[in-house]
Design a protein around this motif. Sequence first.
Motif: not given
Length: 501
Positions: A260-263, A324-339, A355-359, A363-367
């Motif tokens: 079981v994978a818990l997130v 001044d380093t925060a992400y902004r509306p309009g930014d595009v992020l690349r999630m773990y796995g490429g989406t 999204a990162d954590a679920i992807a 990968e561990d192939g849980p049931d």
Amino acid sequence: MIERNPVPTELQLGSGDPASATVDAVVIGVLAGDGTPVLAPGAAEIDSAFDGGLAELLAVAGASGKAEEVVRVPTRGTITAPLLVAVGLGPLDDGAEPDADAVRRASGAAARALAGTGHALSTLGRLDLAAAAEGTLLGAYSFTEYRSNGGGKPPVGRVYLLSDADGADDALRVATAVATAVTTARDLVNTPPNDLYPASFADRAVALAEAAGVEVEVLDETALAEGGYGGVLGVGQGSSRKPRLVRLRWSGGESPRATVALVGKGITFDTGGISIKPAANMDQMTSDMGGAAAVIATTVLAAQLGLPVAVTATVPMAENMPSDTAYRPGDVLRMYGGTTVEVLNTDAEGRLILADAIARAAEDGPDYLVETSTLTGAQQVALGMRTAGVMGSEELRDRVAGHAQATGEGGWAMPLPEHLRADLDSRVADLANVSGTRWGGMLVAGVFLSEFVPEGLPWAHIDIAGPSFHSGGPYGYTAKGGTGVPVRTLFALLSDIAENG
């Protein structure tokens, strides 16, 4: 770092005649009959000591049997204990005994009423020992680490629970462990965000895991960048306190029944970022890591009890701050796995780190994969503050919702309509993090998360935005502040999987 015993009240099995027990108080249950209180099963010896007139005496003292009602009666030597505490279990139901959560709530109310008491004995264990134990420990809970005056009366010191059930010792052991896990999650949620931030939260997780013999791994901001965790890094980049991702692994022993994978969502404080929240009630955003606290506590609990299920918890941790380093509306992020995800609202940050954590977890192939998070205000609008929304694969969704209801934590199965996916179309990326409308926000968030779950993997999403934190006065076994939801639901599910696959 705050370290303490999260369940200072001690539980022991009691035996013998409660009327002659050498304790400071005796607890009995009362049911609401037809206009008069009715003694619940388990109090026969006490009633006999009062010559069969205890129900009448309690009625004179104002008892009705209403759920969680507490009436205190001095015994004046009629029984050995100087105080009798009668606690309501709710309506008398055609002679049926009260259900587990009625016993749990009554035990919690009694435990609060016994604050400052040294030793007590409860007959509620004769109704349901595990429920009485959980309710007592959770009802006695208080978070006083930051109070210079100690927080008033200490919790009841020791409670003897009467029970005639077979396997009582084991039932008490498991119930105590479950309650301890819940209070551990409560402690984490209640710790102020100046003390609980991604790095210190990760340290707490490591300490809990190592004490239970659970394998643990922590990815810092450098490892997150190398691994391509764009969601966690994007949300956390506005804070000087950098993000983490923690992985805990319980092997399930020699022959685990399933994996079981818990997130769990671990936003240690959420300002909303550039899309800043209103100031009112922002202090409650210290609870935005309630899902993370629950999955950490549950994984440790599974190891402590030797549950034959392999459990891996994947916990992203970040602080969502405007700077001044925060992400902004309009930014595009690349999630773990490429989406790729277009950010339209920085206050919809939880789904990005999840999204990162679920992807990664997939990968561990849980049931099975189960994720929980304080994700949407829309959950509160749809279901209120005590009922979680459960989404995902229909069979697992309904299984989780059933356990949520059976444990008293509350959960309701909700759909993930296919047509809502079009609302997440982006003009520049694979999808957007929010839709352009206000409708169905809880469901839209679930649809977003489903994009990161591999096809065919049974999964469930538990939105605990309301149930994870209680801002009002205490009730039943629920204290003000962090509730520890959904630890008991997750443990019930793991136990079910251990038995039935």
